[in-house]
Design a protein around this motif. Sequence first.
Motif, PDB file in Angstrom:
ATOM      1  N   SER A  86       8.335  -5.761  -1.186  1.00  0.00           N
ATOM      2  CA  SER A  86       7.400  -4.768  -0.649  1.00  0.00           C
ATOM      3  C   SER A  86       8.044  -3.390  -0.563  1.00  0.00           C
ATOM      4  O   SER A  86       9.266  -3.255  -0.520  1.00  0.00           O
ATOM      5  N   ASP A  87       7.180  -2.369  -0.551  1.00  0.00           N
ATOM      6  CA  ASP A  87       7.576  -1.012  -0.199  1.00  0.00           C
ATOM      7  C   ASP A  87       7.164  -0.776   1.247  1.00  0.00           C
ATOM      8  O   ASP A  87       6.156  -1.327   1.711  1.00  0.00           O
ATOM      9  N   TYR A  88       7.959   0.042   1.937  1.00  0.00           N
ATOM     10  CA  TYR A  88       7.653   0.325   3.340  1.00  0.00           C
ATOM     11  C   TYR A  88       7.596   1.833   3.562  1.00  0.00           C
ATOM     12  O   TYR A  88       8.445   2.571   3.064  1.00  0.00           O
ATOM     13  N   VAL A  89       6.577   2.261   4.312  1.00  0.00           N
ATOM     14  CA  VAL A  89       6.460   3.681   4.649  1.00  0.00           C
ATOM     15  C   VAL A  89       6.116   3.811   6.127  1.00  0.00           C
ATOM     16  O   VAL A  89       5.537   2.902   6.736  1.00  0.00           O
ATOM     17  N   TYR A  90       6.533   4.933   6.684  1.00  0.00           N
ATOM     18  CA  TYR A  90       6.098   5.285   8.036  1.00  0.00           C
ATOM     19  C   TYR A  90       5.176   6.493   7.942  1.00  0.00           C
ATOM     20  O   TYR A  90       5.435   7.439   7.188  1.00  0.00           O
ATOM     21  N   VAL A  91       4.063   6.443   8.703  1.00  0.00           N
ATOM     22  CA  VAL A  91       3.101   7.543   8.751  1.00  0.00           C
ATOM     23  C   VAL A  91       2.857   7.903  10.213  1.00  0.00           C
ATOM     24  O   VAL A  91       3.202   7.146  11.129  1.00  0.00           O
ATOM     25  N   ASN A  92       2.253   9.067  10.392  1.00  0.00           N
ATOM     26  CA  ASN A  92       2.001   9.556  11.744  1.00  0.00           C
ATOM     27  C   ASN A  92       0.953   8.704  12.459  1.00  0.00           C
ATOM     28  O   ASN A  92      -0.030   8.282  11.870  1.00  0.00           O
ATOM     29  N   LEU A  97      11.494   2.675   2.000  1.00  0.00           N
ATOM     30  CA  LEU A  97      11.992   1.702   1.024  1.00  0.00           C
ATOM     31  C   LEU A  97      11.051   1.673  -0.169  1.00  0.00           C
ATOM     32  O   LEU A  97       9.863   1.373  -0.022  1.00  0.00           O
ATOM     33  N   ASP A  98      11.602   1.989  -1.329  1.00  0.00           N
ATOM     34  CA  ASP A  98      10.818   2.007  -2.570  1.00  0.00           C
ATOM     35  C   ASP A  98      11.422   0.987  -3.535  1.00  0.00           C
ATOM     36  O   ASP A  98      12.528   1.160  -4.021  1.00  0.00           O
ATOM     37  N   ASN A  99      10.693  -0.095  -3.779  1.00  0.00           N
ATOM     38  CA  ASN A  99      11.163  -1.155  -4.673  1.00  0.00           C
ATOM     39  C   ASN A  99      10.525  -1.072  -6.052  1.00  0.00           C
ATOM     40  O   ASN A  99      10.485  -2.067  -6.784  1.00  0.00           O
ATOM     41  N   SER A 100      10.043   0.118  -6.405  1.00  0.00           N
ATOM     42  CA  SER A 100       9.324   0.245  -7.679  1.00  0.00           C
ATOM     43  C   SER A 100      10.227  -0.036  -8.876  1.00  0.00           C
ATOM     44  O   SER A 100       9.758  -0.474  -9.922  1.00  0.00           O
ATOM     45  N   HIS A 101      11.526   0.201  -8.747  1.00  0.00           N
ATOM     46  CA  HIS A 101      12.444  -0.035  -9.863  1.00  0.00           C
ATOM     47  C   HIS A 101      13.289  -1.294  -9.667  1.00  0.00           C
ATOM     48  O   HIS A 101      14.249  -1.520 -10.405  1.00  0.00           O
ATOM     49  N   THR A 102      12.969  -2.097  -8.657  1.00  0.00           N
ATOM     50  CA  THR A 102      13.724  -3.325  -8.390  1.00  0.00           C
ATOM     51  C   THR A 102      13.112  -4.469  -9.180  1.00  0.00           C
ATOM     52  O   THR A 102      11.988  -4.893  -8.906  1.00  0.00           O
ATOM     53  N   LYS A 103      13.854  -4.971 -10.152  1.00  0.00           N
ATOM     54  CA  LYS A 103      13.353  -6.041 -11.016  1.00  0.00           C
ATOM     55  C   LYS A 103      13.846  -7.419 -10.577  1.00  0.00           C
ATOM     56  O   LYS A 103      13.215  -8.429 -10.853  1.00  0.00           O
ATOM     57  N   LYS A 104      15.018  -7.454  -9.909  1.00  0.00           N
ATOM     58  CA  LYS A 104      15.570  -8.723  -9.439  1.00  0.00           C
ATOM     59  C   LYS A 104      15.641  -8.703  -7.918  1.00  0.00           C
ATOM     60  O   LYS A 104      15.404  -7.687  -7.284  1.00  0.00           O
ATOM     61  N   CYS A 105      15.991  -9.867  -7.370  1.00  0.00           N
ATOM     62  CA  CYS A 105      16.184  -9.927  -5.925  1.00  0.00           C
ATOM     63  C   CYS A 105      17.277  -8.940  -5.520  1.00  0.00           C
ATOM     64  O   CYS A 105      18.346  -8.928  -6.126  1.00  0.00           O
ATOM     65  N   PRO A 106      17.026  -8.107  -4.516  1.00  0.00           N
ATOM     66  CA  PRO A 106      18.057  -7.144  -4.114  1.00  0.00           C
ATOM     67  C   PRO A 106      19.291  -7.837  -3.546  1.00  0.00           C
ATOM     68  O   PRO A 106      19.176  -8.739  -2.713  1.00  0.00           O
ATOM     69  N   VAL A 107      20.443  -7.430  -4.030  1.00  0.00           N
ATOM     70  CA  VAL A 107      21.727  -7.916  -3.507  1.00  0.00           C
ATOM     71  C   VAL A 107      22.512  -6.681  -3.084  1.00  0.00           C
ATOM     72  O   VAL A 107      22.967  -5.901  -3.919  1.00  0.00           O
ATOM     73  N   ILE A 108      22.639  -6.475  -1.778  1.00  0.00           N
ATOM     74  CA  ILE A 108      23.291  -5.288  -1.237  1.00  0.00           C
ATOM     75  C   ILE A 108      24.641  -5.691  -0.643  1.00  0.00           C
ATOM     76  O   ILE A 108      24.703  -6.562   0.221  1.00  0.00           O
TER      77      ILE A 108
END
Length: 829
Positions: free
Chosen positions: A92-98, A323-334
């Motif tokens: 998912s992508d996550y955003v905060y708004v007012n 958090l922008d996962n638009s370019h994440t093709k695999k499971c994120p490994v940080i």
Amino acid sequence: MALLKSPKHNELKPEDLKWTCDTKVFDFEDTKDVKPIEGIVGQERALKALRLGVELKSPGYNIFITGLSGTGKFTAIRQMLESLTPDCSNLSDYVYVNNFKDEDRPILLSFPAGQANKFKKDLSRAIKFLQEKIPQILSAEPFIKNKKKILTEYGKEQQNLMNVFEEKLKKDNFTLGQVKVGDLVRPEILAVIDNQPVFVQQLDDLIQAGKISKESATEIITKYASYQDELQRVFKESLKLTQDFQEQVIKLESGFVDEFIALTLDELKKKFKIHTVKEYLDQVHESILLNLDVFKGQKPAREESDGGVIIDYLKEYEVNIILDNSHTKKCPVIIESSPNYNNLFGIIEKNSDGKGGWYADFTRIKAGSLLRANGGYLIINALDAFSEPGVWKTLKRVLLFGQLEIQDVANLYQLSPSILKPQAIDIDTKVIMIGNSYIYSILSSYEEDFNKIFKVKADFDYEMARTETSMTEYAKLIKKLIESEKLLEFDKSAVAKIIEHGARYAGEKNKLTTRFAYIADLTREACFWARTQKHKMVKGHHVDEAFNNSKERHGLYESKLSEMISEGTILIDTEGERVGTINGLAVYESGKFSFGKPTRITASVALGSGNIINVERESGLSGSTHNKGVLIITGYFRETFGSRIPLSFTASLVFEQGYGMIDGDSASITEICALLSAISNIPIKQSYAITGSVNQKGEIQPIGGVNEKIEGFFDVCKSKGLTGKQGVVIPVQNVKDLMLNDEVVDAVKKNKFRIHAVSKVEEAVEILTGVKAGKRLKSGKFEPNTIFGLVERELLSMRKRLRPAEKKKNNSKPKENGEEKSLKSKRKK
């Protein structure tokens, strides 16, 4: 008195002292024909646990990896995560708004991966579109016509109100005017005198000019005062009419643009069919209607206030993508190399207001690595995480409840806290923590909830069995390093030498180390020396040269100790015999290398009650394990000699010229032999050194660092001159650990040095003294003219010498008189 000679004890043969890798096991001549390794070597147990933890998605199945440094923990987990293809399609992508209803509690919006950016752009375009179109709608003919109609009605009502009031004023020669007070204009009642409006404040001037009398002026003032209250009522009614007019205009404006705003935002609702997004857009709709002045251009989008801060009235309609996962093709490994609070959990940045204060809003919320790894894996170092304030406490809460609250780290300590409380984020991050066994055991035993959130332990072994397969894997590992770092190729003799050093580092012939960081360093340095000598391939002697040079670099302390022994500053004998004096062996740590050196241990004996004084303990230089070893020695003497004779001696044991902490029980056999020598008065050969742990039954137990200890004593003997009578006594269990250097092995081959392996105290003391230890006869006594026989005889003699002193001590006690005896007997009754 002729002492019985000890029987001969088998010496270790040269082939017992070292395992040599046979190059025939390799099906290659050099590493050109070897394929690089794929995967991890020698960690089957750990990899099995890792696979369970990685693939099992149930709550609490986070992974704690333990093991020594250099065993490939980071590499293993990285390779495993790359090789596995877990389902991460729901990122998912996550955003905060007012939050227009409560700006201190920003709203979280979650989108499928790649949708957040689109939403941000679409909403921005929609706001700009409304900025352009709303003024156009409100300046078009339909709106102007309706506004004029309201304005006309307002004007009529306002005029009627004023006309009625003015008619009343005219009857009493008053009229209604206006007065300016600063920037404000307010209505004022004026008196009409000679057809001219006059302020009541000017009446005194008219009296003096003789135009009116005082009585007329007083009458005018009285009427003026009576009309003031009515003027205030009229003024209030006028204001109310104005407010009603403004409300009608606002209502008219809202009515004209409401549907247009709804249509514009409905496009976004259709495109992003998410309930929370719809609710947010409804709030945006309401906010635009309440802030039409901004969209009409009456308030600029950006305005500078008195404090120099630029106010952006459209900022509240921005979208903060955390958090922008638009370019994440695999499971994120940080891999978080710096797991402090802000890096892990995120931060709320603050801006200066230009007046010394600080403020924050939803656009300053930033994500941490825990959120960036959401749906995937986060790898952190346990020690680093626990050394950072607030990290473990917050991480535990997040993993237990599955929710992340991004907040200012100052909130933890109630220091200048941020009032923002962003909406919590559901977290599905698999945390992989890398530490050591000590940290794991402490947390598992004492930290509440630790076992609930770290259910998988992956323990990396520091060694593996030496087999043909594992040796081939070593060759493939070397090949992988050659390819990745562009090293020279290795011939099979060099590979064999690397494997031999792997066995030595493991501390056992039948094992190979899995601390491949050490093997990699040795490989690199062997290549360096080969290149220095202009060779095109690394050979076995280059590996030995790399090892020796590396050891020399870390060997300053060792060389200083050797120098002091050679000069006689530290007293060590390698020839002759001494009573109660023996060469023990100690291991010293020096960087990544350790080395052994002999140390003189002495024992002194006097009459006493069986106590053995540990001088190191009395001086505060003895560790708990060494203290335990001395107590076991006391138990051994009670077991061996105290069953028939009370132990009537007091002994003291000391590591001579030792001024640092001493720990470990590997000197137990050394101290026992020194005590037996001191009691029996039989000298010990100084040409020998001995090491080994002992239990109360006299059985010798294995110790660590056996190779370093033997080589350390050999170096001292070599510096003083090898005689062929020098040697070392070790526990028989340590024979399998022997991986001695070639110089020691050659000396044993040439009978210039000896190594004995023993399993009992009797064997050790016989080698050291050349006298038979002695067996217990049917009479219960030990054989005469043996070491144990002499010890037993001396203990009996000590007992006899001690009895007169005990009798004298007992006789010196005051006797009880008859009255005291009578009182005692009454108490007993």
